[in-house]
Design an enzyme around this catalytic site. Sequence first.
Site, mmCIF file in Angstrom:
data_model
loop_
_atom_site.group_PDB
_atom_site.id
_atom_site.type_symbol
_atom_site.label_atom_id
_atom_site.label_comp_id
_atom_site.label_asym_id
_atom_site.label_seq_id
_atom_site.Cartn_x
_atom_site.Cartn_y
_atom_site.Cartn_z
ATOM 1 N N HIS A 136 -11.496 25.106 70.164
ATOM 2 C CA HIS A 136 -10.467 24.697 69.383
ATOM 3 C C HIS A 136 -9.301 23.791 70.186
ATOM 4 O O HIS A 136 -8.254 24.689 70.423
ATOM 5 C CB HIS A 136 -10.017 25.690 68.370
ATOM 6 C CG HIS A 136 -10.757 26.105 67.227
ATOM 7 N ND1 HIS A 136 -11.645 27.014 67.294
ATOM 8 C CD2 HIS A 136 -11.173 25.283 66.224
ATOM 9 C CE1 HIS A 136 -12.214 27.095 66.311
ATOM 10 N NE2 HIS A 136 -12.143 26.065 65.455
ATOM 11 N N ASN A 137 -9.691 22.748 70.731
ATOM 12 C CA ASN A 137 -8.903 22.032 71.730
ATOM 13 C C ASN A 137 -8.568 20.763 71.269
ATOM 14 O O ASN A 137 -9.234 20.345 70.237
ATOM 15 C CB ASN A 137 -9.277 22.222 73.252
ATOM 16 C CG ASN A 137 -10.547 21.902 73.377
ATOM 17 O OD1 ASN A 137 -11.106 20.867 72.897
ATOM 18 N ND2 ASN A 137 -11.331 22.855 74.224
ATOM 19 N N SER A 138 -7.879 19.652 72.180
ATOM 20 C CA SER A 138 -7.774 18.521 71.641
ATOM 21 C C SER A 138 -9.066 17.589 71.470
ATOM 22 O O SER A 138 -9.181 16.978 70.929
ATOM 23 C CB SER A 138 -6.751 17.637 72.561
ATOM 24 O OG SER A 138 -6.857 17.705 73.791
ATOM 25 N N THR A 139 -9.989 18.263 72.368
ATOM 26 C CA THR A 139 -11.360 17.425 72.345
ATOM 27 C C THR A 139 -12.027 17.527 71.158
ATOM 28 O O THR A 139 -12.764 16.852 70.765
ATOM 29 C CB THR A 139 -12.307 17.962 73.618
ATOM 30 O OG1 THR A 139 -11.510 17.677 74.918
ATOM 31 C CG2 THR A 139 -13.387 17.259 73.586
ATOM 32 N N HIS A 140 -11.735 18.880 70.496
ATOM 33 C CA HIS A 140 -12.334 19.036 69.228
ATOM 34 C C HIS A 140 -11.478 18.234 68.340
ATOM 35 O O HIS A 140 -12.372 17.427 67.117
ATOM 36 C CB HIS A 140 -12.346 20.408 68.781
ATOM 37 C CG HIS A 140 -12.490 20.692 67.371
ATOM 38 N ND1 HIS A 140 -13.779 20.572 67.006
ATOM 39 C CD2 HIS A 140 -11.764 21.241 66.285
ATOM 40 C CE1 HIS A 140 -13.598 21.009 65.530
ATOM 41 N NE2 HIS A 140 -12.647 21.352 65.292
ATOM 42 N N HIS A 142 -5.588 18.625 62.239
ATOM 43 C CA HIS A 142 -6.448 19.815 61.418
ATOM 44 C C HIS A 142 -6.330 21.005 62.368
ATOM 45 O O HIS A 142 -6.680 22.066 61.601
ATOM 46 C CB HIS A 142 -7.560 19.008 61.054
ATOM 47 C CG HIS A 142 -8.638 19.536 61.868
ATOM 48 N ND1 HIS A 142 -9.021 18.662 63.048
ATOM 49 C CD2 HIS A 142 -9.681 20.632 62.165
ATOM 50 C CE1 HIS A 142 -9.964 19.141 63.851
ATOM 51 N NE2 HIS A 142 -10.496 20.309 63.183
ATOM 52 N N ASP A 143 -6.249 21.045 63.616
ATOM 53 C CA ASP A 143 -6.484 22.336 64.415
ATOM 54 C C ASP A 143 -5.207 22.433 65.271
ATOM 55 O O ASP A 143 -5.413 23.294 66.334
ATOM 56 C CB ASP A 143 -7.599 22.606 64.900
ATOM 57 C CG ASP A 143 -8.860 23.040 64.195
ATOM 58 O OD1 ASP A 143 -8.279 23.655 63.112
ATOM 59 O OD2 ASP A 143 -9.966 22.964 64.275
ATOM 60 N N GLN A 186 -26.979 29.769 65.844
ATOM 61 C CA GLN A 186 -26.754 28.337 65.282
ATOM 62 C C GLN A 186 -27.841 27.971 64.232
ATOM 63 O O GLN A 186 -27.546 27.420 63.245
ATOM 64 C CB GLN A 186 -27.486 27.409 66.439
ATOM 65 C CG GLN A 186 -26.320 27.167 67.528
ATOM 66 C CD GLN A 186 -25.008 26.576 67.038
ATOM 67 O OE1 GLN A 186 -25.170 25.447 66.487
ATOM 68 N NE2 GLN A 186 -24.042 27.081 67.193
#
EC number: 3.1.4.-
Length: 895
Positions: free
Chosen positions: A619-623, A659-660, A842
């Site tokens: 949950h970082n800016s890449t996500h 959103h996160d 998964q």
Amino acid sequence: MGCAPSIHVSQSGVIYCRDSDESNSPHQTTTISQGAATLHGLFVKTDAADSIPSVLAYQSRPPPPCSGPRRKERGEPGAAARARPPHCCAIEAETQTSHSSVKASTTEVQIGPMRLTQDPIQVLLIFAKEDNQSDGFWWACDRAGYRCNIARTPESALECFLDKHQEIIVIDHRNSRYFDAEAICRSLRATKPSEHTVILAVVPRTSSDQEETSVLPLLHAGFDRRFMENSSITACYNELIQIEHGEVRSQFKLRACNAVFTALDHCQEAIEITSEDHVIQYVNPAFERMMGYHKGELIGKELTELPKSDKNRADLLDTINTFIKKGKEWQGVYYARRKSGDSIQQHVKITPVIGQGGKIRHFVSLKRLRCTNENNKQLYKSHRDEKYSGDNSQSESHSFRCKNRRKDSIDVKSITSQSSDAPSLQTRRYSSMARIHSMTIEAPITKASPEHCLLHKLGVINIINAAQENSPITVAEALDRVLEILRTTELYSPQLGTKDEDPHTSDLVGGLMTDGLRRLSGNECVFSKNLNLSHSHLSVPITINDVPPCITQLLDNEESWDFNIFELEAVTNKRPLIYLGLKVFARFGVAEFLNCSEATLRAWLQMIEANYHSSNSYHNSTHAADVLHATAFFLGKERVKGSLDHLDEVAALIAATIHDVDHPGRTNSFLCNAGSELAVLYNDTAVLESHHTALAFQLTAKDSKCNIFKNIDRNHYRTLRQAIIDMVLATEMTKHFEHVNKFVNSINKPMASEENSSHSEGSDCACTASIKNFPDNQTLIKRMMIKCADVANPCRPLELCIEWAGRISEEYFAQTDEEKRQGLPVVMPVFDRNTCSIPKSQISFIDYFITDMFDAWDAFAHLPVLMQHLANNYKHWKTLDELKCKSLRLPSENK
């Protein structure tokens, strides 16, 4: 001989100037002055915009004099004003009212046996400035006895319409310099009252050598008719009268049908309406409950397609047909077969309905269950069987299947692994639409087996069923309604199995879809201080010219679904959001819509990205950039693009970006168990999602150089803000099944019906136009879009899918480690880094959450590339699981 005008000043400061010789000339003018404003008869002329009334409201006025050919020609600009008789009324607030000798009256309209009273027609004229054309329509309204309002601005037009609900709206479409007529029409059509309103576009007259233009753009914008510019009062009057006796009167009758269908929907008797060819056209909820079918499974089918009971005597159907074909009513006792296969005995009354041409056009059937204990037992035993049996013959058409299907499913493979050639894709699409049309998505209470159902553990279902066994029919039906309520989409509790059966699914669902308040011992919860959520400092905004060539080259491929976000992460030093955001926002005209500078948008993107935690593995800016990319990709699909407005697109892109924001790398369950300040602040409900939106708006409003909303209209801001909040809250998983269910029932099924009936090339346009008329449907589409974008990892190319799986697993491992250190309940025990099987997790995630949701989204947006990736990735995880691998790649791939 003229006399000097008399001047009167009212207490409000309004100056009335009137010729003293009022009786001599019918062509005298009245002038009302207030500051710099001057009102000549009908319109206000002024250089000060603030002093112009935005809406002029009139009941009626005396008609213009009939002498001379004044109205036959256009005449000079002041002719209409000079022709109007004097009046003494003042301007009150923003409206002017006068009275006429033409008295508007009500009209009686009859539809079948209903007698309706129609009030005087109300007309809204939307003209930015006074001219002969607006005068012509005003005098035509006066002649016809209509009540008329004139609006000058889009905002006042919308406000006036929402207040008065006019039946006819006339919009000036001749000059775009003052306002966008089509945009006004779309905004009016987005409101519920406009469903029964006729909107007329006044277009410029074309010369004889010009080619006739198409009316399709007007129809797509929401207009019903086109009026070629003609200021003649008679021409305007004829047009309005035709609209009244045509569309307006028809729409008035259609409005009355809402009351009829409401009565049918609440009727206790089962009602079925068929065409003269016995094609089912309508069934009411009582019929659905009695027969066990959903109306989507019945409407459009012939009665001969439905299974018949073998308990009826052989000649009964022939007897019934003999009666009704002669136009006679038939009633008697008839055995019907429910969806479950059981036969029930009914009192049936079939009435032929005579229509156009004196022919039978419909058959109406009223059905009541015979009051016998045997009937009750069969009916409600069948209800129990449907809920708990897991009957494969029925569940194959359901999107949400039983637990056993989720453990062994390879459905996604079978659906999406077809050849990628265009005809096959089209076939697969229609097959998917047909399957979606037959879906009956239910709450997990109806899917779980009795030993696994939470309510069943409490004995509620057994108690109700036992009570129904020996109850009178009225009580049994009431109890059946209770069971229907228990199956409502608002009761979407997660379908949890025992840990022995599927611990991965159980822990995954429990971690994502519960509030996390699990007890340790006794009746106390463990509370701890809030996580330390630090924020990075905002640096000076970059300029677009500072983007390095290597980043520019990567971003050239950002419109492709296979875009590699991890490469962008690497070259931007873990700050991909601002670069991708600048590219995507420019493509969708976000800065232009918000009326903000590019520098402000850059500063905002950098500020938002600085508040994502780069220390989080997932949950970082890449996500956030990945979700923004997926959202932009979805917005580019034809059906999505045609269903949403520009405001919706901007809201979706902003929602994806924020959103996160400030995600701590821990789930809602963890925060609630830890008693964090955020959990306390938001009452353990959608904790993180509420925090993301609240913080994003706080940070945006805090600094003017980052405030992208500072220049937009207040009403637009409120609408935009509400849409953003709604979309971010939709990413919270506790209402996952509810969101998907509503999307399927409100979007997929109606569209599937339309596609099955038409298969025409224009069906997509008609579908999207219909969706845009209902804001609730647009909301469902936006929710589904961001939900799919948020968890699209299993639909990415295999390399990206594997990387995301490793990152989310590492974040869950870290949470489990911290829960053990702090003595908190372990929310997801299977995510122990020493024992976890990532392939199993998964597989469970795809089976439980992804497959059905993306089936529904694909049926709407047509996404063959995603579904092919999903099938390939699912096969990959299955292979790893069968090889008992805990690593993310096959041994051969690791070399």
